[in-house]
Design a protein around this motif. Structure first.
Motif, PDB file in Angstrom:
ATOM      1  N   SER A 787       0.825  -1.208   0.000  1.00 12.70           N
ATOM      2  CA  SER A 787       0.000   0.000   0.000  1.00 12.70           C
ATOM      3  C   SER A 787       0.856   1.254   0.000  1.00 12.70           C
ATOM      4  O   SER A 787       0.528   2.251  -0.666  1.00 12.70           O
ATOM      5  N   ILE A 788       1.932   1.244   0.748  1.00 12.78           N
ATOM      6  CA  ILE A 788       2.822   2.413   0.779  1.00 12.78           C
ATOM      7  C   ILE A 788       3.470   2.588  -0.582  1.00 12.78           C
ATOM      8  O   ILE A 788       3.616   3.715  -1.088  1.00 12.78           O
ATOM      9  N   GLY A 791       1.067   4.249  -2.859  1.00 13.73           N
ATOM     10  CA  GLY A 791       1.008   5.684  -2.615  1.00 13.73           C
ATOM     11  C   GLY A 791       2.191   6.417  -3.212  1.00 13.73           C
ATOM     12  O   GLY A 791       2.033   7.504  -3.803  1.00 13.73           O
ATOM     13  N   ILE A 811      -4.548   9.397   0.120  1.00 14.64           N
ATOM     14  CA  ILE A 811      -5.021   8.311   0.990  1.00 14.64           C
ATOM     15  C   ILE A 811      -6.124   7.523   0.297  1.00 14.64           C
ATOM     16  O   ILE A 811      -6.087   6.301   0.191  1.00 14.64           O
ATOM     17  N   VAL A 814      -5.187   5.534  -2.929  1.00 16.13           N
ATOM     18  CA  VAL A 814      -4.613   4.200  -2.718  1.00 16.13           C
ATOM     19  C   VAL A 814      -5.726   3.185  -2.449  1.00 16.13           C
ATOM     20  O   VAL A 814      -5.679   2.056  -2.942  1.00 16.13           O
ATOM     21  N   TRP A 827      -6.916   0.503   5.120  1.00 20.18           N
ATOM     22  CA  TRP A 827      -6.272   1.784   4.897  1.00 20.18           C
ATOM     23  C   TRP A 827      -5.119   2.093   5.851  1.00 20.18           C
ATOM     24  O   TRP A 827      -4.479   3.128   5.742  1.00 20.18           O
ATOM     25  N   GLN A 830      -1.302   2.952   4.365  1.00 19.67           N
ATOM     26  CA  GLN A 830      -1.060   4.294   3.826  1.00 19.67           C
ATOM     27  C   GLN A 830      -0.947   5.316   4.943  1.00 19.67           C
ATOM     28  O   GLN A 830      -0.063   6.174   4.935  1.00 19.67           O
ATOM     29  N   PHE A1051      -3.909   5.783   4.425  1.00 14.26           N
ATOM     30  CA  PHE A1051      -2.936   6.816   4.767  1.00 14.26           C
ATOM     31  C   PHE A1051      -3.502   8.222   4.561  1.00 14.26           C
ATOM     32  O   PHE A1051      -4.265   8.462   3.640  1.00 14.26           O
TER      33      PHE A1051
END
Length: 1063
Positions: A787-788, A791, A811, A814, A827, A830, A1051
């Motif tokens: 996920s990061i 982003g 945020i 993603v 979530w 993120q 995120f």
């Protein structure tokens, strides 16, 4: 709260006084075994009493013999042997005599108590728990029945109370062997079916006053032999002599066996007598503020009086129930008014008309199923709450004396009794009150209710009553059809259960439907349940309701497979299911559900197909979850920004994230059905940001993708020349799928456009793009890599395209990307990795899904202190979050009570953890970590491998707390050490840790040992000189781990946490 474990009985025996009832109750026991209320290995036996009046003692001896006989045969013996008793636990349940308030006897009387784990109309006495709280008080000296005042005084304890026999009796193996030995000794052999089959004369024995009394210490032989049980009454001398011989044999066998008493502290014993007042008192709750509703659906709950009870009923419309009244096994349609002090049982909609316009008070109205010369029928009985079944001569009916009744109704005594019936025998039991057959029409409650208020109809109702063939209560008992009664109750139970299914789903209640699903499938009626679930799913206006209904269908199908057919998890892309899926993807929910049902009918023939069909129903549910999460797309927006020159790189580097509390609550559908809250930290690993992406424009109208280490020569490179090269963007395991989805979600490429890829890129940007992503973390790390990385890729690509993306938009972007990629997830990754520092992300229990982030302020210097004490340990075991996620979603959709409670605790615990950060207390944070890990294990059983447990045990003395990152199952273990800068010390501890052979997780392929990395608390940073990207990357490398990772969270970076630079 965990329920106490019951006894694993070897044999359960139910004794019945009626021969015709044996097969009925045998089947009922087997039904309960199918429902998993009785262990599958328990031998179930319904046994008729050898004679109608053998007594409780004779029935006990006969049941013990039958149990021993079956166990002996099972063990391979050809004769009955008491040796089988040594390893057996036998439960004998006596049905007892006729019970005026339930046609199936006391054993099957429904009490107003509901176990949410088992929706059945029964209450189980957990005998082993009862024995645990008993206190032993020595040997029994005597047993009294209706003792004199002096006898009762002798039994009184210091507090003035008297020990009361409750009916629960335990025989040791030795005592049971001695009792069993009497079955071959005349005249006790006549208590068993073997003796009667041999022509022995029946004998009546009492369990308490024959079998147990002979073991009481103060009883002498002479008095025992001349006595007789109180229920036997007085008889001729021949009977007395026969009983004396039986008692002599009991004395010989059992006298030396000790009889002790165990007392239940502060216990009470409610005997189910023939008193309607007592029975109503045991079923109602005087003083309770509201009614008790059990296994029932009631449309207008406000009409139920305080302290009343409704058990296994379906009440439609205005059905008013007075205080202290009970409804059982009824399907009623209002308007109906039942006043206080009433018991109404066994009525359905056909009898509602007779009740309208009446208000019943202090009455018992029951419907019965009967067999009359082989023909089924319905009969109704009516009597008063205050009527006594015991009184004779001066008794009452409908709460009035017989003389008053005769005067009020015009009924005469010769209508009820024969002329030669003595006054002493003229009682309620023998009165021919109840119509059994009318020559012209079906019977109904109106054939008795007229007696409550005889109208001036010229005696029409009385003449109609006299025209009927009538029976007394005693004559009615042998005609009762218990099989039809239980079948009717079962049918009503499932009718109201289907209403309950609809209500629970549509009202979004946190009640588990799995027990009901098991009951429906194992009793052969899954069809109506599937139809109800289809109806709810097709008509749902909320995708969450529809997805839960489809998940319930999957549970039904797997239950039908009976544990066969393979693993629950598996692929769900069979071509036969693509048509239903296409309807759902297009938003046609009703059409999709209908098409799913049509396809389902083709997959019901064998277990393997049922399991595969269940997988596809879960796949359909994932489509609806994706659509719900897609609602977050409305919070995605971009602003125009200066476009970098072709060839200039836009670089994004990100830290990893560590979750301290609340994980799983951010995972859809929990995130928008329960509401999520997760506390996370952004951390550098070994002083570096291990996750990154860089993007630039290129002259060629193509997409150049690179996945892997920063060194281009070691990365996996993909070139997309056409739209066809992008069409596998929704297949997570396809090479470069995440990068392809990035361009689609960023709006740079439209795969459904009529323009070619080349034309789209040239028209909008004058050329193509190059995108390179990397991660220095091992596959399955649990640190939120995928996920990061998504982003970072989105931020870099959008900026390279001349667009600026705000933190809130990124945020939700993603979230959108991961749904397009079909990996799902939440979530928290993120939020934790793209925004710096310590923060709590929250989402409300609503759609559209929106995530909000709060930065947690900590005391000055605490961030450095935390960095000195926070360490990461790579366990060497790959985490399989995808399987864990599927199991969690199943448990949530099933609303298993433990999972629902734990999910609420996760959210609450996050707020407590945030407070611990505000205080800057490492010990408190350690406690939070320890609690969090326990919550993770409860949410996803199996997430703690044996090797990891061994490591955690070794590290426990050195840390305040510890937990596996993310979903668990492997990856990184993070520690909050008691002393600062403990990297080398704990590496030495881990080097001495031994792991059992065959257990993965400490040493992995490639010779990578468990490694321990220090962390620093810093957020996402994109202003990194290009030269740093050319340096050799130390640590672990992966090529395509981000393509197969399935754990995603949310995120919300601050403006200061994300910057983009061009050069």
């Amino acid at each position: 709260m965990e329920q106490p474990k019951g006894v694993d009985w070897t044999v359960i025996i139910l004794t019945c006084q009626y021969k015709d009832s044996v097969h009925v109750f045998q089947r009922e026991l087997e039904v309960r075994q199918k429902r998993e209320q009785i262990p599958p290995g328990t031998l179930l036996l319904a046994v008729e009493d050898p004679e109608t009046r053998v007594g409780s003692g004779g029935a006990t001896l006969n049941a013990l013999l039958v149990a021993a006989e079956h166990l002996s045969a099972r063990a391979g013996f050809t004769v009955v042997t008491s040796d089988v008793l040594h390893s057996a636990r036998i439960l004998i349940l006596h049905m007892g005599r006729d019970f005026p308030f339930d046609d199936c006897g006391r054993a099957f009387t429904c009490l107003p108590v509901e176990n949410p784990q088992a929706p059945v109309e029964a209450v189980v006495c957990n005998l082993d728990c009862l024995l645990d709280i008993m206190s032993h008080r020595g040997f029994v000296l005597d047993i009294y029945y209706q003792g004199t005042e002096a006898e009762i005084q002798r039994c009184a304890r210091p507090d003035g109370r008297v020990p009361l026999v409750s009916g629960v009796t335990f025989f040791s193996v030795e005592t049971a062997e001695h009792l069993l030995a009497t079955h071959v000794s005349p005249p006790l052999d006549a208590c068993t079916y073997m003796g009667l089959d041999s022509g022995a004369r029946p004998v009546q024995l009492s369990l308490f006053f024959d079998i147990l009394l002979c073991m009481a210490r103060n009883v002498n032989r002479e008095n025992f032999l001349v006595g007789r049980p109180p229920e036997m009454g007085q008889g001729d001398s021949d009977v007395a002599g026969y009983l004396q011989a039986a008692r002599a044999e009991l004395w010989r066998e059992l006298r030396d066996q000790p009889l002790t008493m165990a007392c239940v502290p502060d216990g009470s014993y409610s005997y189910m007598t023939s008193s309607a007042s007592d029975f109503l008192c045991s079923l109602t709750f005087p003083g309770a503020p509201r009614a008790r509703v059990v296994h029932s659906q009631v449309e207008e709950l406000e009409l139920l009086g305080a302290g009343s009870s409704v058990v296994s009923c379906l009440l439609e419309g205005p059905v008013q129930l007075g205080a202290g009244s009970v409804l059982q096994h009824c399907h009623l349609q209002g308007p109906i008014h039942i006043g206080p002090g009433c018991l109404v049982s066994g009525l359905d909609t056909a009898q509602c008309k007779a009740l309208r316009g009446l208000e019943l008070h202090d009455l018992v109205l029951q419907g019965h199923h009967v067999q009359l010369h082989g023909a089924p029928g319905r009969v109704f009985t009516l009597f008063g709450r205050l009527d006594s079944w015991e009184r004779q001569g001066t008794g009452t009916y409908l709460n009035m004396s017989w003389s008053e009744f005769f005067q009020k109704t015009g009924v005469r005594d010769w209508d009820l009794w024969d002329p030669d019936t003595t006054p002493a025998e003229r009682c309620l039991l023998s009165a021919r009150l109840f119509p059994m057959l009318h020559p012209l029409r079906a019977l109904g409650p109106q054939d008795l209710l007229w007696m409550l208020d005889p109208q001036e109809d010229g005696g029409k109702a009385l003449r109609a009553w006299r025209t009927c063939w009538r029976l007394s209560w005693e004559q009615l008992q042998p005609c009762l059809d218990r099989a039809a009664t239980l079948a009717s109750r079962r049918d009503l139970f499932f009718r109201q259960a289907l209403r309950k299914v609809r209500h629970v789903l549509e009202a979004r209640q946190d009640l588990s439907l799995r027990p009901l699903i098991r009951a429906a499938v194992r009793e052969g009626c899954p069809g109506p349940l599937l139809a109800t679930l289809d109806h709810v799913a097709a008509g749902a206006g909320d995708p969450g309701v529809a997805a839960r209904a489809l998940a319930c269908v999957a549970d039904v199908l797997c239950c039908m497979a009976e544990g066969r057919g393979g693993l629950r998890s598996g692929p769900a892309a069979n071509p036969g299911w693509m048509r239903p899926f296409s309807y759902l993807e297009c938003g046609d929910l009703a059409g999709g559900v209908h098409a799913l049902a049509q396809e389902r009918d083709k997959w019901l023939s064998r277990p393997a197909l049922l399991v595969r069909a269940a997988r596809h129903y879960e796949g359909a549910g994932q489509i609806l979850i994706r659509q719900a999460v897609m609602s977050a797309r409305q919070f995605v927006s971009t602003e125009p920004a200066e476009q970098p020159a072709p060839g200039q790189w836009v670089v994004a580097e990100c830290p990893a994230r560590v979750d301290f509390s609340g994980g799983w609550s951010d995972t859809p559908p929990l995130a928008y059905e329960l509401g999520g809250a997760v506390l996370g930290l952004a951390v550098r690993v070994d002083g570096r940001r291990p996750i990154g992406a860089r993007a630039r424009r290129i002259p060629e109208p193509e997409l150049w993708l690179a996945v892997g280490p920063r060194q281009d020569k070691m990365a996996l490179k993909i070139v997309c020349w056409s739209l066809d090269d992008l069409r596998d963007y929704c297949q997570p395991h396809a090479p470069g799928a995440l990068l392809k989805a990035t361009f689609i979600c960023a709006g740079i490429v439209h795969v459904g456009s009529k323009l070619s890829l080349r034309e789209q890129l040239l028209h909008a940007f004058g050329g193509g793009f190059e995108l390179h992503t990397w991660s220095e973390l091992p596959h399955g790390s649990g640190l939120g890599t995928s996920s990061i990385l998504a982003g970072a890729a989105l931020a870099a690509v959008q900026r390279a395209a001349g667009r600026a993306v705000g933190t809130e938009a990124l945020i939700h972007a993603v979230l959108h990307l991961e749904q397009v990629l079909t990996t799902g997830g939440g979530w928290q990754d993120q939020v934790g990795g793209l925004m710096p520092g310590i923060k709590v992300g929250r989402s409300r229990a609503q759609l559209p899904l929106k995530v909000e982030v709060e930065e947690i302020t900590v005391p000055e210097g605490f961030v450095q202190k935390l960095s000195d004490h926070l360490l990461l340990v790579y366990t060497g075991k790959t985490r399989l979050a995808r399987n864990l996620l599927q199991d969690v979603l199943r448990s949530w959709y099933a609303r298993l009570p433990a999972v629902v409670q734990n999910a609420h605790s996760l959210v609450q615990h996050t707020e407590e953890c945030a407070e611990a950060f505000r205080q800057g207390s490492l010990p408190l944070l350690g406690q939070c970590l320890t609690s969090y890990w326990e919550q993770k294990k409860l949410m996803a059983p199996g997430c703690e491998p044996l090797a990891v447990r061994r490591m955690m045990d070794v590290l426990a003395p050195h840390v305040h707390g510890q937990s596996l990152a993310g979903a668990g199952g492997g990856g990184f273990l993070y520690l909050l050490t008691k002393e600062p800068r403990q990297k080398e010390a704990l590496e030495a501890v881990l080097s001495k840790t031994e792991v059992p052979d065959g257990v993965g997780g400490v040493v992995i392929g490639g010779g990578q040992e468990p490694s321990l990395w220090p962390t620093t608390n810093q957020g996402l940073q994109l202003q990194v000189p290009l030269t740093t990207l050319q340096h050799e990357v130390c640590g672990l490398r992966l090529a395509q781990s981000l393509l197969s990772s399935k754990h995603f969270l949310f995120f919300a970076p601050r403006a200061s946490g994300t910057t983009v630079s061009t050069w």
